[in-house]
Design a protein around this motif. Sequence first.
Motif, PDB file in Angstrom:
ATOM      1  N   ALA A 123       0.868  -1.342  -0.064  1.00  0.00           N
ATOM      2  CA  ALA A 123      -0.099  -0.095  -0.007  1.00  0.00           C
ATOM      3  C   ALA A 123       0.830   1.341  -0.159  1.00  0.00           C
ATOM      4  N   GLN A 124       1.957   1.200   0.859  1.00  0.00           N
ATOM      5  CA  GLN A 124       2.818   2.490   0.636  1.00  0.00           C
ATOM      6  C   GLN A 124       3.538   2.820  -0.705  1.00  0.00           C
ATOM      7  N   THR A 125       3.972   1.487  -1.257  1.00  0.00           N
ATOM      8  CA  THR A 125       4.431   1.773  -2.562  1.00  0.00           C
ATOM      9  C   THR A 125       3.450   2.294  -3.604  1.00  0.00           C
ATOM     10  N   LEU A 126       2.184   1.708  -3.533  1.00  0.00           N
ATOM     11  CA  LEU A 126       1.193   2.292  -4.391  1.00  0.00           C
ATOM     12  C   LEU A 126       1.116   3.791  -4.008  1.00  0.00           C
ATOM     13  N   GLY A 127       0.871   4.218  -3.112  1.00  0.00           N
ATOM     14  CA  GLY A 127       0.900   5.732  -2.654  1.00  0.00           C
ATOM     15  C   GLY A 127       2.048   6.380  -3.198  1.00  0.00           C
ATOM     16  N   GLU A 128       3.167   5.982  -3.070  1.00  0.00           N
ATOM     17  CA  GLU A 128       4.493   6.645  -3.556  1.00  0.00           C
ATOM     18  C   GLU A 128       4.216   6.792  -5.098  1.00  0.00           C
ATOM     19  N   ILE A 129       4.045   5.796  -5.625  1.00  0.00           N
ATOM     20  CA  ILE A 129       4.068   5.534  -7.265  1.00  0.00           C
ATOM     21  C   ILE A 129       3.008   6.443  -7.680  1.00  0.00           C
ATOM     22  N   CYS A 130       1.590   6.319  -7.061  1.00  0.00           N
ATOM     23  CA  CYS A 130       0.520   6.840  -7.716  1.00  0.00           C
ATOM     24  C   CYS A 130       0.799   8.559  -7.585  1.00  0.00           C
ATOM     25  N   SER A 131       1.401   9.025  -6.435  1.00  0.00           N
ATOM     26  CA  SER A 131       1.654  10.574  -6.257  1.00  0.00           C
ATOM     27  C   SER A 131       2.401  11.185  -7.541  1.00  0.00           C
ATOM     28  N   ARG A 132       3.124  10.088  -8.017  1.00  0.00           N
ATOM     29  CA  ARG A 132       4.105  10.940  -9.222  1.00  0.00           C
ATOM     30  C   ARG A 132       3.119  10.940 -10.605  1.00  0.00           C
ATOM     31  N   PHE A 133       1.727  10.350 -10.429  1.00  0.00           N
ATOM     32  CA  PHE A 133       1.049  10.185 -11.469  1.00  0.00           C
ATOM     33  C   PHE A 133      -0.258  11.253 -11.164  1.00  0.00           C
ATOM     34  N   GLY A 134      -0.103  11.867 -10.194  1.00  0.00           N
ATOM     35  CA  GLY A 134      -1.408  12.577  -9.749  1.00  0.00           C
ATOM     36  C   GLY A 134      -2.530  11.848  -9.090  1.00  0.00           C
ATOM     37  N   ILE A 135      -2.533  10.640  -8.727  1.00  0.00           N
ATOM     38  CA  ILE A 135      -3.245   9.726  -8.242  1.00  0.00           C
ATOM     39  C   ILE A 135      -3.487   9.633  -6.779  1.00  0.00           C
ATOM     40  N   ASP A 136      -4.718  10.271  -6.122  1.00  0.00           N
ATOM     41  CA  ASP A 136      -4.666  10.058  -4.826  1.00  0.00           C
ATOM     42  C   ASP A 136      -4.818   8.713  -4.376  1.00  0.00           C
ATOM     43  N   VAL A 137      -4.469   8.164  -3.031  1.00  0.00           N
ATOM     44  CA  VAL A 137      -4.485   6.731  -2.756  1.00  0.00           C
ATOM     45  C   VAL A 137      -5.124   6.595  -1.269  1.00  0.00           C
ATOM     46  N   PHE A 138      -6.193   5.725  -0.987  1.00  0.00           N
ATOM     47  CA  PHE A 138      -6.851   5.871   0.272  1.00  0.00           C
ATOM     48  C   PHE A 138      -6.690   4.475   0.773  1.00  0.00           C
ATOM     49  N   VAL A 139      -6.172   3.931   1.731  1.00  0.00           N
ATOM     50  CA  VAL A 139      -5.911   2.867   2.424  1.00  0.00           C
ATOM     51  C   VAL A 139      -6.705   2.446   3.410  1.00  0.00           C
ATOM     52  N   ALA A 140      -7.622   1.436   3.239  1.00  0.00           N
ATOM     53  CA  ALA A 140      -8.726   1.237   4.292  1.00  0.00           C
ATOM     54  C   ALA A 140      -7.920   0.325   5.337  1.00  0.00           C
ATOM     55  N   PRO A 141      -8.173   0.839   6.838  1.00  0.00           N
ATOM     56  CA  PRO A 141      -7.681  -0.198   7.750  1.00  0.00           C
ATOM     57  C   PRO A 141      -8.313  -1.511   7.820  1.00  0.00           C
ATOM     58  N   HIS A 142      -7.747  -2.427   8.627  1.00  0.00           N
ATOM     59  CA  HIS A 142      -8.309  -3.749   8.618  1.00  0.00           C
ATOM     60  C   HIS A 142      -9.757  -3.830   9.567  1.00  0.00           C
ATOM     61  N   VAL A 143     -10.587  -4.451   9.281  1.00  0.00           N
ATOM     62  CA  VAL A 143     -11.743  -4.474   9.940  1.00  0.00           C
ATOM     63  C   VAL A 143     -11.684  -5.920  10.752  1.00  0.00           C
ATOM     64  N   ASP A 144     -11.822  -5.631  12.043  1.00  0.00           N
ATOM     65  CA  ASP A 144     -11.842  -6.587  12.936  1.00  0.00           C
ATOM     66  C   ASP A 144     -12.979  -7.586  13.539  1.00  0.00           C
ATOM     67  N   TYR A 145     -13.262  -8.652  13.637  1.00  0.00           N
ATOM     68  CA  TYR A 145     -14.328  -9.351  14.294  1.00  0.00           C
ATOM     69  C   TYR A 145     -13.980 -10.074  15.405  1.00  0.00           C
ATOM     70  N   LYS A 146     -14.383 -10.065  16.603  1.00  0.00           N
ATOM     71  CA  LYS A 146     -13.961 -10.588  17.766  1.00  0.00           C
ATOM     72  C   LYS A 146     -12.241 -10.750  17.922  1.00  0.00           C
ATOM     73  N   GLY A 147     -11.778  -9.483  17.894  1.00  0.00           N
ATOM     74  CA  GLY A 147     -10.340  -9.136  18.069  1.00  0.00           C
ATOM     75  C   GLY A 147      -9.571  -9.716  16.971  1.00  0.00           C
ATOM     76  N   GLU A 148      -9.839 -10.029  15.941  1.00  0.00           N
ATOM     77  CA  GLU A 148      -8.927 -10.528  14.699  1.00  0.00           C
ATOM     78  C   GLU A 148      -9.554  -9.879  13.644  1.00  0.00           C
ATOM     79  N   ALA A 149      -8.457  -9.561  12.596  1.00  0.00           N
ATOM     80  CA  ALA A 149      -8.821  -9.100  11.312  1.00  0.00           C
ATOM     81  C   ALA A 149      -9.874 -10.219  10.371  1.00  0.00           C
ATOM     82  N   ILE A 150     -10.746  -9.580   9.994  1.00  0.00           N
ATOM     83  CA  ILE A 150     -11.428 -10.285   9.128  1.00  0.00           C
ATOM     84  C   ILE A 150     -10.492 -10.836   7.771  1.00  0.00           C
ATOM     85  N   SER A 151     -10.660 -11.962   7.374  1.00  0.00           N
ATOM     86  CA  SER A 151     -10.182 -12.397   6.145  1.00  0.00           C
ATOM     87  C   SER A 151     -10.880 -13.659   5.574  1.00  0.00           C
ATOM     88  N   SER A 152     -10.677 -13.806   4.206  1.00  0.00           N
ATOM     89  CA  SER A 152     -11.153 -14.728   3.400  1.00  0.00           C
ATOM     90  C   SER A 152     -11.006 -16.298   3.894  1.00  0.00           C
TER      91      SER A 152
END
Length: 317
Positions: A123-152
């Motif tokens: 995500a950090q790499t994406l932000g750095e590269i996109c900034s050079r192309f004038g693209i804003d980047v939004f990084v969503a934080p993890h969403v927890d359920y019962k104290g653990e990050a939700i995952s597939s």
Amino acid sequence: MTDSIGSVVALGSFDGLHRGHKKVIGTAVEEAKKRNLKAVVLLFDEHPFKALGYEVPKSLMTKENKIKKINELGAEVYTVSFGEIMNMSCEDFVRDILVGKLGAKAACCGFNYRFGKGGSGNAQTLGEICSRFGIDVFVAPHVDYKGEAISSSRIRRLISEGNMRDANAMLGESFGYDFEVVGGDRIGRKLGAPTINQHFDENFIVPLHGVYASKTHVGDKIYPSVTNVGVRPTLNGTRLRSETYIIGFKGDLYGKHIHVALEQYIRSEKKFGSLDELKEQIKTDCKRTGELGKMEKKNVRAVFFDFDDTLQSRKGA
């Protein structure tokens, strides 16, 4: 898809569209509305693991249902061949795909997003590269359920264990499938309790075998139902299937893709000594779903699951 209007692109695997994925897509949709742009979800034509030679995890939803859900969330879908981009550098991906194909003005991803050859970018790499192309980047934080990050992967494990309550909580909706209704030998119909039969795709996650309280979507209506996932041991069956009795429905569903959502695991699949034993057990199952009273009012005596039987025309049952 290059479009002069531009887009806000949601990036990720989006396997199952759980609450974390919806957070990423929701951010893209919201940002697109603010900017009067299109919200676009970038999907691959195949799971990256397949192209990389790894074991592919079982799908949590069909491709068709995923696209439908994404559209309902307010975004369009753009599909790219993973084989064509898997060896791209991070910068080439941003320039050729995000800018060149999608006209991206902003991009959204999850906290654990990876991209570029060998997954070299985050995500950090994406932000750095996109900034050079004038693209804003939004990084969503993890969403927890019962104290653990939700995952597939966590959701898959819960479904395979029959824990629909927690799996559905993480998905943000009930886990389900919409496979085609297939024909059978109509034994259940002869007994006055027709069901719909559906076979799972081989790459689709299979819930723990057993009986579930469920809801079945037919057109614009949602009916209470009871579903058996298994092989019909009472009839010495061998082929896995989903068999659902739809309470209060009359009609022909053969050949249609019907969505069945599993709400709660009731009991394990077992072989009964007789059909009378099966009838009594199913009555108990119906009580546990809270629908036995409604069934009795409709003069339905029992529900049968261990029959290869397709609900095609209730009139002839």
